[in-house]
Structures are given as C-alpha cells and as structure tokens.
Motif scaffolding. Sequence first.
Motif: not given
Length: 224
Positions: A35-45, A102-110, A196-201, A210-211
């Motif tokens: 969920a974290l990765e999907r929200g982050a990737n969608a917002a950045v894209a 993106k790198p910082l968001l990914v690090k936060a997930v990790k 936008m992360i919130g919208e994906e969440e 549906g995901t």
Amino acid sequence: MQRRLVIVTAPFVLLRPAWALNLSEGDANAGIRTALERGANAAVALLGRPNGFLGNPLVKIELPGYLKDAAKLLKATGQGARLDELVTAMNRAAEAAVPAAKPLLVKAVKDMSVDDGLKILKGGDDSVTQFFAGKTREPLGQQFLPIVTKATEKVALADKYNAVAKKAGSFGLVRGDEANIQQYVTAKALDGLYRMIGEEEKKIRQDPVGTGSAILKKVFGGLG
C-alpha cells in the motif's frame, strides 16, 4: 511457523462494525508495504510530469491569499500575463521537484517498523499519508528547495514577489511559509505530494479488490 497477528477493534466503535484480522506478520507487513509503495509511486508518477500540478485542480499552486487583491490590480493594469507566468513557474517548479522524492519515500517504506505498520493498519483513511509526512516532510523540504529555487529564479516577478512578501511580513500580513516564494512553493509541492498519496490510499481502503492485488485484498479487505 509464522506467528499470527490478531487485531480487534474496540466494540464501542459505532461508525463501522467490529472486525478482527487473523494475519501472519508476513502477510500484514507485505500488505502494508504494498500500500505504501503503491501510494508513493502513483503520486510521484502523477505529479512529477508536465501539468502534474498545473493541470490538477486538487493540487495546483495558486498565489497566496494576501496577494489576490494585488493580482487583480496587476491584471487590471495589463500585467496579467506576468502573473500567469509566475503561477506557471511555481507549478513547473513543483513538478520538477517531485521526482526527487522517490528515493526517500522508498527508504521510508524499507525502514518501516512493526509499530508503524500497526498504526497504518488500524489507523484512519489517511494513516499512510501521515506516515509518509511524518517520516519524509523535513528531509524532502530540504531536497525540494534548491530545485524549486533553480526553477523560479528565472522568473523576474519571483524577486518582486519576495520583496513584497518581505515587506508585508514586517507588518504581520503574511505567514512565515508565504514570505518567500521558494519556501511557499516547496511547502505546497509537499502538500500536493501527500494529498495525492492520500487519494491513492482512499482507493485502496475503499476498494482493495479493485486494486488487482491479492495481498491488498487480503489485508485491507476486512477493514470496511
């Protein structure tokens, strides 16, 4: 044998029925990370591209409220094009900055802890958003600011904005984050990113099926 993670809501919560999840720690962590990765990737894209901010009414960066009267005056004197140029530059600056997140968001997930995961799973509809904001807002602000500065320094009106804002600030007419255009745009870019992360969440929580993700369906499907 994996340990089981059992979570039960308080029986006095009336807004939705009490629920219980019997998930392995592995499944719970996998679902939350997905969920974290999907929200982050969608917002950045969505935001880190031309018109990502400028063409999206949810996050488009407008002039601060205290400048709106001045903007009307400038438009009345035929300087509307210069104001439009400034607004465009502000949004282009945000669009240029977002990919650096993106790198910082990914690090936060990790680096997500078990406690973080439980808070997200049991939290409200914006718990993913709050997780990212809490972990990344300050360092992302430091990363965004030089990118925003480089993108806005080419616009002559930006310097005039800062001069006017500084003067207005001395009279207490502007908030601290509005006294400098670069800081203002940086703050708004971060607001837009987390929005936008919130919208994906919301999409994940409202319709995990549906995901198309089996793990999201398994973990978030029982939260309704």
